[in-house]
Motif scaffolding. Structure first.
Motif, PDB file in Angstrom:
ATOM      1  N   LEU A 109      69.970  -6.811  20.154  1.00 37.61           N
ATOM      2  CA  LEU A 109      70.169  -7.910  19.209  1.00 37.61           C
ATOM      3  C   LEU A 109      68.980  -8.867  19.154  1.00 37.61           C
ATOM      4  O   LEU A 109      69.112  -9.981  18.646  1.00 37.61           O
ATOM      5  N   GLY A 110      67.841  -8.427  19.667  1.00 32.74           N
ATOM      6  CA  GLY A 110      66.679  -9.315  19.723  1.00 32.74           C
ATOM      7  C   GLY A 110      66.219  -9.826  18.379  1.00 32.74           C
ATOM      8  O   GLY A 110      65.707 -10.950  18.273  1.00 32.74           O
ATOM      9  N   GLN A 111      66.384  -9.029  17.322  1.00 36.33           N
ATOM     10  CA  GLN A 111      65.956  -9.430  15.978  1.00 36.33           C
ATOM     11  C   GLN A 111      67.103 -10.024  15.163  1.00 36.33           C
ATOM     12  O   GLN A 111      66.918 -10.383  14.008  1.00 36.33           O
ATOM     13  N   TRP A 112      68.273 -10.110  15.749  1.00 34.70           N
ATOM     14  CA  TRP A 112      69.435 -10.653  15.054  1.00 34.70           C
ATOM     15  C   TRP A 112      69.501 -12.162  15.239  1.00 34.70           C
ATOM     16  O   TRP A 112      69.118 -12.693  16.283  1.00 34.70           O
ATOM     17  N   SER A 113      70.020 -12.850  14.251  1.00 36.95           N
ATOM     18  CA  SER A 113      70.325 -14.272  14.402  1.00 36.95           C
ATOM     19  C   SER A 113      71.777 -14.417  14.846  1.00 36.95           C
ATOM     20  O   SER A 113      72.564 -13.454  14.789  1.00 36.95           O
ATOM     21  N   GLU A 114      72.140 -15.606  15.291  1.00 32.50           N
ATOM     22  CA  GLU A 114      73.545 -15.850  15.626  1.00 32.50           C
ATOM     23  C   GLU A 114      74.437 -15.604  14.413  1.00 32.50           C
ATOM     24  O   GLU A 114      75.532 -15.053  14.542  1.00 32.50           O
ATOM     25  N   GLN A 115      73.950 -15.968  13.227  1.00 35.51           N
ATOM     26  CA  GLN A 115      74.752 -15.774  12.025  1.00 35.51           C
ATOM     27  C   GLN A 115      74.951 -14.301  11.720  1.00 35.51           C
ATOM     28  O   GLN A 115      76.014 -13.910  11.215  1.00 35.51           O
ATOM     29  N   ASP A 116      73.951 -13.469  12.015  1.00 37.80           N
ATOM     30  CA  ASP A 116      74.107 -12.020  11.826  1.00 37.80           C
ATOM     31  C   ASP A 116      75.286 -11.496  12.646  1.00 37.80           C
ATOM     32  O   ASP A 116      76.075 -10.667  12.175  1.00 37.80           O
ATOM     33  N   ILE A 117      75.389 -11.979  13.893  1.00 34.35           N
ATOM     34  CA  ILE A 117      76.477 -11.536  14.769  1.00 34.35           C
ATOM     35  C   ILE A 117      77.818 -12.009  14.227  1.00 34.35           C
ATOM     36  O   ILE A 117      78.785 -11.235  14.151  1.00 34.35           O
ATOM     37  N   VAL A 118      77.883 -13.266  13.824  1.00 31.25           N
ATOM     38  CA  VAL A 118      79.125 -13.808  13.272  1.00 31.25           C
ATOM     39  C   VAL A 118      79.533 -13.040  12.023  1.00 31.25           C
ATOM     40  O   VAL A 118      80.705 -12.678  11.843  1.00 31.25           O
ATOM     41  N   ASP A 119      78.562 -12.762  11.146  1.00 31.42           N
ATOM     42  CA  ASP A 119      78.862 -12.039   9.907  1.00 31.42           C
ATOM     43  C   ASP A 119      79.449 -10.665  10.192  1.00 31.42           C
ATOM     44  O   ASP A 119      80.427 -10.241   9.549  1.00 31.42           O
ATOM     45  N   LEU A 120      78.858  -9.956  11.143  1.00 35.66           N
ATOM     46  CA  LEU A 120      79.350  -8.609  11.442  1.00 35.66           C
ATOM     47  C   LEU A 120      80.769  -8.659  12.000  1.00 35.66           C
ATOM     48  O   LEU A 120      81.621  -7.862  11.600  1.00 35.66           O
TER      49      LEU A 120
END
Length: 424
Positions: free
Chosen positions: A245-256
């Motif tokens: 998840l190094g290139q992911w933002s916190e919002q990317d995780i929440v969205d998924l």
């Protein structure tokens, strides 16, 4: 020393060792007092409903086409097949005779009311972190469900794994009932996120590698793993910039978690079910806390198995032609996809994983992102298993794993054949 003394000493060591193993195997964490009396019953039940969604309890305890929480769902593992038990309050086949103490004991200590040891297919190595208050809320919610008389199906396990007493040895080696220790100096969000990720959400159960006896490798927590018996790969949740998840933002995780799709990838396989039945119903504040905790995990380092030698020119040419004919309309010539309908393939952690099984499965069988409140009609991918040979599948998956900057390993024919056999 005489032979008799040597034998006696060895017997004493054997007895002491056996006693230690069984003490460790049956050791329990001291039980805190029930908190049920301090809560309004309706609020407690609603809290339990929310927590059951967080843990996706229905996923393992509801058979396909069966009644909710009545058990019977099959879980395939390398040791045999487990079947989720009935959690409804039926007196004879469910939890009707269980007390709140019994339920907390099962979650935290992995024991049935009679003291017998539960198989760790029930993820009490993670649930030991669930608080007594949350355990009581779950118990209240399950007790509010309609009682369903449905006998539990016996597990179908190979010898010697069907010998339940051996669980004591496994627990002595790999399980301690004590919960996570409190951390100082961390934010409330981080603490809440760790509690959810490492507890009720039990993310480690799929995303952490296991040893030959099925125990999670504590030194490789959330570092990505092939889910035993299911032939799906759960990618790393660490900060690795290539496969995690190094290139992911916190919002990317929440969205998924909330919608099943993000600008990085789509949920598939067991994760799609977890989103559909569970995470989409979780409050944004809790999803954000989980994202904060996951983004704070250290970079574990790129899995060396995920990087292989470049494929031959002929394989890349064949795979490129198939991609142009079958895939480019949705995923684009650049591999960037079209968010949110079709996920990117460039930099996608499922594409770059050490195991190519996810990509192979999706090419063979197609699939949809999960249907969620915020994405009720997800776009799907058609199956190509009937129209593509194993060689074609290997070529096109190799192509996407080694294009647009991707540097994952080449896909072999045996890998494709193994997946095709498993999805028939």
């Amino acid at each position: 020393m005489s032979l008799k003394k040597v034998v006696a000493a060895l017997l004493l060591i054997l007895v002491a060792g056996t006693g230690l193993v069984f003490w460790l195997g049956y050791h329990e964490y001291n039980e805190p007092a029930s908190s049920q009396a301090s809560y309004d019953a309706s609020r407690l039940i609603e809290r339990g409903r929310y927590l059951a969604s967080m843990g996706n309890c229905m996923g393992c305890h509801t058979a396909v086409g069966g009644k909710p929480y009545a058990g019977g769902r099959e879980l395939a593992t390398p040791f045999g097949r487990f079947y989720g038990p009935n959690l409804t309050p039926d007196n004879e086949t469910g939890l009707g005779k269980w007390t709140a103490d019994d339920f907390w004991r099962a979650l935290h200590n992995g024991k049935a009311p009679d003291g017998s040891l539960l198989y760790p297919a029930f993820p009490y190595p993670s649930y030991r972190n669930v608080s007594r208050a949350d355990a009581d809320a779950l118990y209240a919610y399950l007790g509010s469900l309609p009682a369903v008389e449905q006998p539990n199906r016996a597990h179908d396990l190979a010898f010697p794994y069907n010998q339940r007493f051996l669980i004591a040895g496994w627990r002595a080696l790999y399980f301690r009932p004590e919960p996570l220790k409190n951390e100082t100096g961390e934010s409330e969000q981080w603490v809440r996120g760790r509690y959810l990720v490492e507890g009720l959400a039990h993310c480690a159960e799929c995303h952490t590698p296991r040893n030959r006896l099925g125990a999670m490798k504590s030194s490789e927590g959330l570092a990505g793993a092939l889910i035993p018996g299911q032939l799906w790969y759960a990618p790393p949740l660490t900060a690795d910039k290539v496969t995690g998840l190094g290139q992911w933002s916190e919002q990317d995780i929440v969205d998924l978690l909330k919608t099943g799709v993000s600008r990085q990838t789509h949920a598939a396989g067991p994760m799609a079910e977890s989103v559909h039945l569970g995470f989409q119903h979780v409050a944004d504040t809790d999803l954000q806390a989980m994202a904060v905790y996951l983004k704070a995990l250290p970079e574990a380092g790129t899995d060396e198995l995920a990087i292989g030698s470049p494929a031959s020119t002929s394989v890349m040419e064949t795979g490129g032609k198939i991609y142009e004919q079958q895939c480019v309309q949705c995923h684009q010539a650049s591999g960037e996809g079209r968010s949110p309908a079709w996920p990117p393939l460039a930099g996608n952690i499922s594409v770059l994983a050490s195991s190519p099984v996810n990509a192979i499965r999706l090419v063979l069988s197609g699939g949809f992102a999960p249907s969620t409140k915020d994405n009720p009609q997800p776009h799907g991918m058609p199956p190509f298993g009937q129209s593509m040979s194993d060689q074609d599948v290997a070529a096109v998956v190799t192509f996407i794993r080694q294009s647009w900057g991707n540097q994952a390993s080449t896909v072999s024919l045996p890998e494709v054949r193994r997946v095709r056999e498993s999805v028939r």
